[in-house]
Write a protein that holds these residues in place. Structure first.
Motif, PDB file in Angstrom:
ATOM      1  N   ASP A  85      20.387 -12.461  12.767  1.00 52.00           N
ATOM      2  CA  ASP A  85      19.135 -13.072  12.331  1.00 52.00           C
ATOM      3  C   ASP A  85      17.955 -12.463  13.084  1.00 52.00           C
ATOM      4  OD1 ASP A  85      20.293 -14.892  10.498  1.00 52.00           O
ATOM      5  OD2 ASP A  85      20.837 -16.229  12.145  1.00 52.00           O
ATOM      6  N   PHE A  86      18.176 -12.200  14.383  1.00 47.97           N
ATOM      7  CA  PHE A  86      17.148 -11.588  15.218  1.00 47.97           C
ATOM      8  C   PHE A  86      17.735 -10.439  16.024  1.00 47.97           C
ATOM      9  CE2 PHE A  86      15.476 -16.027  15.191  1.00 47.97           C
ATOM     10  CZ  PHE A  86      14.212 -15.771  14.680  1.00 47.97           C
ATOM     11  N   ALA A  87      16.898  -9.436  16.266  1.00 42.69           N
ATOM     12  CA  ALA A  87      17.201  -8.416  17.267  1.00 42.69           C
ATOM     13  C   ALA A  87      15.990  -8.320  18.181  1.00 42.69           C
ATOM     14  CB  ALA A  87      17.476  -7.071  16.616  1.00 42.69           C
ATOM     15  N   ILE A  88      16.256  -8.209  19.472  1.00 47.78           N
ATOM     16  CA  ILE A  88      15.172  -7.999  20.430  1.00 47.78           C
ATOM     17  C   ILE A  88      15.117  -6.492  20.675  1.00 47.78           C
ATOM     18  CG2 ILE A  88      14.259  -8.563  22.700  1.00 47.78           C
ATOM     19  CD1 ILE A  88      15.966 -11.088  22.673  1.00 47.78           C
ATOM     20  N   ILE A  89      14.156  -5.844  20.038  1.00 44.91           N
ATOM     21  CA  ILE A  89      14.101  -4.379  20.034  1.00 44.91           C
ATOM     22  C   ILE A  89      13.109  -3.883  21.082  1.00 44.91           C
ATOM     23  CG2 ILE A  89      13.471  -2.364  18.649  1.00 44.91           C
ATOM     24  CD1 ILE A  89      14.539  -3.782  16.206  1.00 44.91           C
ATOM     25  N   PRO A  90      13.569  -3.036  22.021  1.00 47.05           N
ATOM     26  CA  PRO A  90      12.671  -2.551  23.068  1.00 47.05           C
ATOM     27  C   PRO A  90      11.943  -1.260  22.731  1.00 47.05           C
ATOM     28  CG  PRO A  90      14.914  -1.971  23.618  1.00 47.05           C
ATOM     29  CD  PRO A  90      14.983  -2.733  22.322  1.00 47.05           C
ATOM     30  N   GLN A  91      12.290  -0.611  21.618  1.00 46.34           N
ATOM     31  CA  GLN A  91      11.659   0.665  21.278  1.00 46.34           C
ATOM     32  C   GLN A  91      10.922   0.576  19.952  1.00 46.34           C
ATOM     33  OE1 GLN A  91      15.147   0.450  21.445  1.00 46.34           O
ATOM     34  NE2 GLN A  91      15.855   1.818  23.055  1.00 46.34           N
ATOM     35  N   PRO A  92       9.586   0.799  19.950  1.00 54.22           N
ATOM     36  CA  PRO A  92       8.857   0.831  18.685  1.00 54.22           C
ATOM     37  C   PRO A  92       9.417   1.865  17.713  1.00 54.22           C
ATOM     38  CG  PRO A  92       7.320   0.599  20.486  1.00 54.22           C
ATOM     39  CD  PRO A  92       8.673   0.848  21.112  1.00 54.22           C
ATOM     40  N   GLY A  93       9.975   2.950  18.244  1.00 53.13           N
ATOM     41  CA  GLY A  93      10.589   3.944  17.376  1.00 53.13           C
ATOM     42  C   GLY A  93      11.785   3.386  16.629  1.00 53.13           C
ATOM     43  N   LEU A  94      12.610   2.593  17.319  1.00 47.17           N
ATOM     44  CA  LEU A  94      13.757   1.960  16.685  1.00 47.17           C
ATOM     45  C   LEU A  94      13.294   0.888  15.704  1.00 47.17           C
ATOM     46  CD1 LEU A  94      16.798   1.549  16.383  1.00 47.17           C
ATOM     47  CD2 LEU A  94      16.736   0.062  18.412  1.00 47.17           C
TER      48      LEU A  94
END
Length: 459
Positions: free
Chosen positions: A117-126
């Motif tokens: 449902d959620f991902a905590i993404i640390p890279q704007p590229g990803l």
């Protein structure tokens, strides 16, 4: 690409311990007038007592949302504590899973139809790559409104092609050097204020014997190599300032450009100097096989003196370690390589990205973008900083957090987001990690390292 004097966090940098969903019962502090679910009439129940502050999120009791990230124990423990009361009061269970293979496995899960449902993404590229998959869901109106609590540039970091998708979650300070104030005082060493002083101190420590000036580790599962990208980023920013850094991020300035080659040579003279590293572990090559989590431990046994790592590294020090200006461990700001660059500060950030728009998912999304949640996280964490302007700075009781918050909010600083996190994933979260690991592990020549990374850039 918009930049600002505010922070952001590259959170794939975590512990290898196995994460577990934290079960906390807060019923004594919070109570509902009903079970928390909508009644037969469809009315939203009224939350009372300590739970009343979560009324805006009520009406979804008995539901569950899944969250996936790279944040592992011990940091994930405080993450789960931060929403425990919210979960108890609203009845929404947040099922958290952390993985050291997050960057690669998220793409597998999303393309395979098994997105969280959620991902905590640390890279704007990803984030951009996930948006292009067509699976990312735009945030609800309240989450968008909560962006008013942040510097406007943060919305840009969470946007793709001008459309806002992911609210920032946290911030960190990358430009820190960890050391032992007690050991420095006993040896008569002063905290260096310039790069020249830092290099002179390193040489002095090396000649004194009894421990190498630097220790380091770039091991991190499938993300092995990322600490080396930070070292290069610090030197590029501290040598040339924000404009060249921005051009490098966009590949207008290539890795093979003389400026970046010179920056790599500076890194080599610092972290690949056999007389200076790798205290407590071995030679230069041991940096590639030492995990970043273990890298700082020799400072506590006087086998090394300094470690360049981000503010979130605080979670890695053993329980009972006194952290502060007069303690066992503290940190100072990494000085600029070029004194003409005003207060270079590199930071990273995490962004809450949704793959579902179910009501309970949106309720959690709204809460995690609020200053109330950020304040809750500050209260249960050390080594964690928010750039949300609604957070009372007096809540920061930890000296490293205070140091980080001051640097990240310094309007005179030259702040930039982590470069590798801004680059396309094929570069910043893949080839650069691999090539810099070979640079340390095999002594691969700098021109070859640069050429391989340039070749990976999407056409």
């Amino acid at each position: 690409m918009i930049r600002n004097p505010w922070p952001a966090l590259s959170a794939r940098r975590r512990s290898l311990a196995v994460p577990a969903v934290l079960a906390l019962v807060l019923a004594a502090a919070c109570s509902n007038s009903t079970s928390g679910s909508k009644g037969s009439s469809g009315a939203v129940p009224t939350l009372t007592g300590g739970c009343a502050k979560y009324q805006a999120y009520a009406g979804h009791s008995g539901t569950k949302v899944t969250m996936y990230a790279s944040i592992l124990s011990p940091e994930s423990d405080s993450l789960e504590k931060s929403w425990a009361e919210f979960s108890t009061c609203t009845g929404i269970k947040i099922s958290y899973e952390g993985s050291n293979d997050f960057e690669s496995q998220l793409q597998v899960r999303v393309t395979g139809g098994n997105a969280p449902d959620f991902a905590i993404i640390p890279q704007p590229g990803l984030l951009a790559q996930m948006v292009k998959s067509g699976k990312v869901v735009k945030p609800p109106a309240q989450t968008v409104a909560n962006e008013d609590g942040w510097n406007p540039a943060w919305k840009t970091y969470g946007s793709v092609d001008g459309t806002f998708y992911a609210a920032p979650m946290s911030a960190n300070m990358k430009s820190l050097v960890w050391y032992s104030p007690k050991a420095f005082k006993a040896a008569g060493y002063q905290v260096p204020q310039t790069w020249a002083e830092l290099m002179a101190l390193s040489d002095r420590i090396a000649k004194a014997g009894g421990g190498k000036p630097w220790c380091g580790g770039i091991g991190s599962g499938t993300a092995t190599g990322w600490p080396a990208t930070d070292w290069l980023e610090e030197v590029v920013l501290g040598s040339y300032g924000g404009d060249v850094y921005d051009q490098w991020v966009s590949h207008q300035v290539k890795f093979s450009d003389p400026k970046i080659i010179t920056a790599m040579q500076t890194v080599a003279g610092w972290m690949q100097n056999p007389a200076w590293v790798n205290g407590g572990f071995g030679d230069v090559k041991s940096i590639a096989t030492t995990t970043f989590q273990d890298a700082g431990a020799p400072i506590l046994t006087n086998k090394c003196w300094m470690l360049q790592q981000a503010s979130f590294y605080q979670a890695q020090w053993p329980k009972g370690t006194k952290i502060g200006p007069d303690g066992d461990i503290f940190a100072f700001r990494l000085p600029a390589v070029n004194p003409a660059v005003p207060s270079p500060v590199e930071g990273g950030g995490e962004f809450v990205t949704a793959f579902s728009n179910r009501p309970e998912v949106q309720a959690v999304q709204n809460y995690l973008s609020s200053s109330d949640w950020a304040s809750s996280r500050v209260k249960v964490s050390t080594g964690w900083v928010s750039a949300n302007q609604g957070v009372d700075k007096s809540l920061y009781t930890d000296p490293v957090d205070k140091l980080s918050a001051e640097a990240l909010t310094d309007p005179a600083a030259t702040f930039r987001f982590d470069a590798s996190d801004m680059m396309p994933p094929a570069v910043g979260a893949a080839q650069e990690w691999k090539s810099l690991t070979k640079w340390f592990a095999e002594g691969q020549a700098i021109p070859k390292v640069a050429a391989d990374i340039d070749a990976a850039w999407p056409q």
